[in-house]
Design a protein around this motif. Sequence first.
Motif, PDB file in Angstrom:
ATOM      1  N   GLY A  98       3.397  -3.981  -0.569  1.00 16.43           N
ATOM      2  CA  GLY A  98       4.383  -3.718   1.358  1.00 16.43           C
ATOM      3  C   GLY A  98       4.571  -1.847   0.843  1.00 16.43           C
ATOM      4  N   THR A  99       4.337  -1.905  -0.407  1.00 14.50           N
ATOM      5  CA  THR A  99       4.153  -0.040  -0.073  1.00 14.50           C
ATOM      6  C   THR A  99       2.450   0.146   0.044  1.00 14.50           C
ATOM      7  OG1 THR A  99       3.214  -0.173  -2.644  1.00 14.50           O
ATOM      8  CG2 THR A  99       6.251   0.040  -2.328  1.00 14.50           C
ATOM      9  N   TYR A 100       1.745   0.393   1.155  1.00  9.81           N
ATOM     10  CA  TYR A 100       0.511   0.428   1.625  1.00  9.81           C
ATOM     11  C   TYR A 100       0.035   0.718  -0.468  1.00  9.81           C
ATOM     12  CZ  TYR A 100       3.860   1.833   5.022  1.00  9.81           C
ATOM     13  OH  TYR A 100       5.211   1.899   5.995  1.00  9.81           O
ATOM     14  N   LYS A 101       0.209   0.369  -0.708  1.00 13.08           N
ATOM     15  CA  LYS A 101      -0.744   0.551  -2.078  1.00 13.08           C
ATOM     16  C   LYS A 101      -1.859  -0.727  -2.510  1.00 13.08           C
ATOM     17  CE  LYS A 101       1.186   0.668  -6.083  1.00 13.08           C
ATOM     18  NZ  LYS A 101       2.156   0.850  -7.016  1.00 13.08           N
ATOM     19  N   TYR A 102      -2.622   0.288  -2.572  1.00 15.59           N
ATOM     20  CA  TYR A 102      -4.110  -0.540  -2.570  1.00 15.59           C
ATOM     21  C   TYR A 102      -5.194  -0.505  -4.425  1.00 15.59           C
ATOM     22  CZ  TYR A 102      -3.832  -0.287   2.217  1.00 15.59           C
ATOM     23  OH  TYR A 102      -3.049  -0.711   3.386  1.00 15.59           O
TER      24      TYR A 102
ATOM     25  N   TYR B  33      -0.873  10.011  -1.369  1.00 11.21           N
ATOM     26  CA  TYR B  33      -1.133   9.036  -2.093  1.00 11.21           C
ATOM     27  C   TYR B  33      -2.240  10.799  -3.472  1.00 11.21           C
ATOM     28  CZ  TYR B  33       0.514   5.017   0.383  1.00 11.21           C
ATOM     29  OH  TYR B  33       0.710   3.820   0.260  1.00 11.21           O
ATOM     30  N   GLN B  50       6.445   7.303   0.104  1.00 19.65           N
ATOM     31  CA  GLN B  50       6.707   7.051   1.127  1.00 19.65           C
ATOM     32  C   GLN B  50       6.869   7.285   2.130  1.00 19.65           C
ATOM     33  OE1 GLN B  50       7.138   3.164  -0.899  1.00 19.65           O
ATOM     34  NE2 GLN B  50       6.379   2.192   0.462  1.00 19.65           N
ATOM     35  N   TYR B 101      -6.469   3.366   4.067  1.00 19.15           N
ATOM     36  CA  TYR B 101      -5.744   5.392   3.793  1.00 19.15           C
ATOM     37  C   TYR B 101      -7.384   6.224   4.059  1.00 19.15           C
ATOM     38  CZ  TYR B 101      -3.689   3.976  -0.776  1.00 19.15           C
ATOM     39  OH  TYR B 101      -2.781   3.412  -2.057  1.00 19.15           O
TER      40      TYR B 101
END
Lengths: 114, 112
Positions: A98-102, B33, B50, B101
Amino acid sequence: AQSVTQLDSHVSVSEGTPVLLRCNYSSSYSPSLFWYVQHPNKGLQLLLKYTSAATLVKGINGFEAEFKKSETSFHLTKPSAHMSDAAEYFCVVSDGTGTYKYIFGTGTRLKVLA
Amino acid sequence: DGGITQSPKYLFRKEGQNVTLSCEQNLNHDAMYWYRQDPGQGLRLIYYSQIVNDFQKGDIAEGYSVSREKKESFPLTVTSAQKNPTAFYLCASGDRASYGYTFGSGTRLTVV
C-alpha cells in the motif's frame, strides 16, 4: 513476497513480425502489473497497466498484455514489430504494502532487425 | 504540461565529493522515489517518500541521503560514502489514483 521474472534478457525479431516478451510474477494477492519501455539514456514510459479490471490490457503503440492468473504470467505482445520498438522493456508488479512501491524485473532488450 | 524534471542530465563527480541530483514534479503526486539503474540489474530503490517531511530507505540507501521539504521536490545527495556511484539515476512520482509511476528522464552520474 512479491517478485517478477522476465524470462528473456534479449529478444530479436524482424521488422513486421510479432513480438512476445515474457513475464512471470509471484504474488500472494491480486497484484497490479505494468509494462514500461525505456529508450537509451531516457526515463521509463508506461506502456500499459493491469489493475484487476479486464485481463486483456491494451496499451500505447499497439502493445497489449494478458493477465493469466493460472499461469502467473503477464506477457507483452505486439502483432507487428517496428524499428522504433527497439528498446528495453520492464515488467513491474506492485509490492502489496500500500505504499505505491513497485518491484521491477531485470528488463528485456528488444532488437528489431530490418 | 505536467511531468517530472530531473537535472542535470549528466553529472561528473570527483572522488570524495558529495553531489546533489534534482527532481521536481508538478503532477501533485504524494509519493516520490529514487532508483538506481545499472546494466543488467534493472532498477533498485534507493529512497522513497510518501508525504512531505517523511521518507524511507529503500533497498540500497547506504551512501545516499534525501529530503522532502516540499511536495514538488525530492533531491538526492550522493555522498562520498557511496563507493560505486557511477550509474543512471531515475526519479519517479506516483499516487494511488494514477497507478504506476511517472518517470523523469534521468541523470547519468560518472565518477572521474
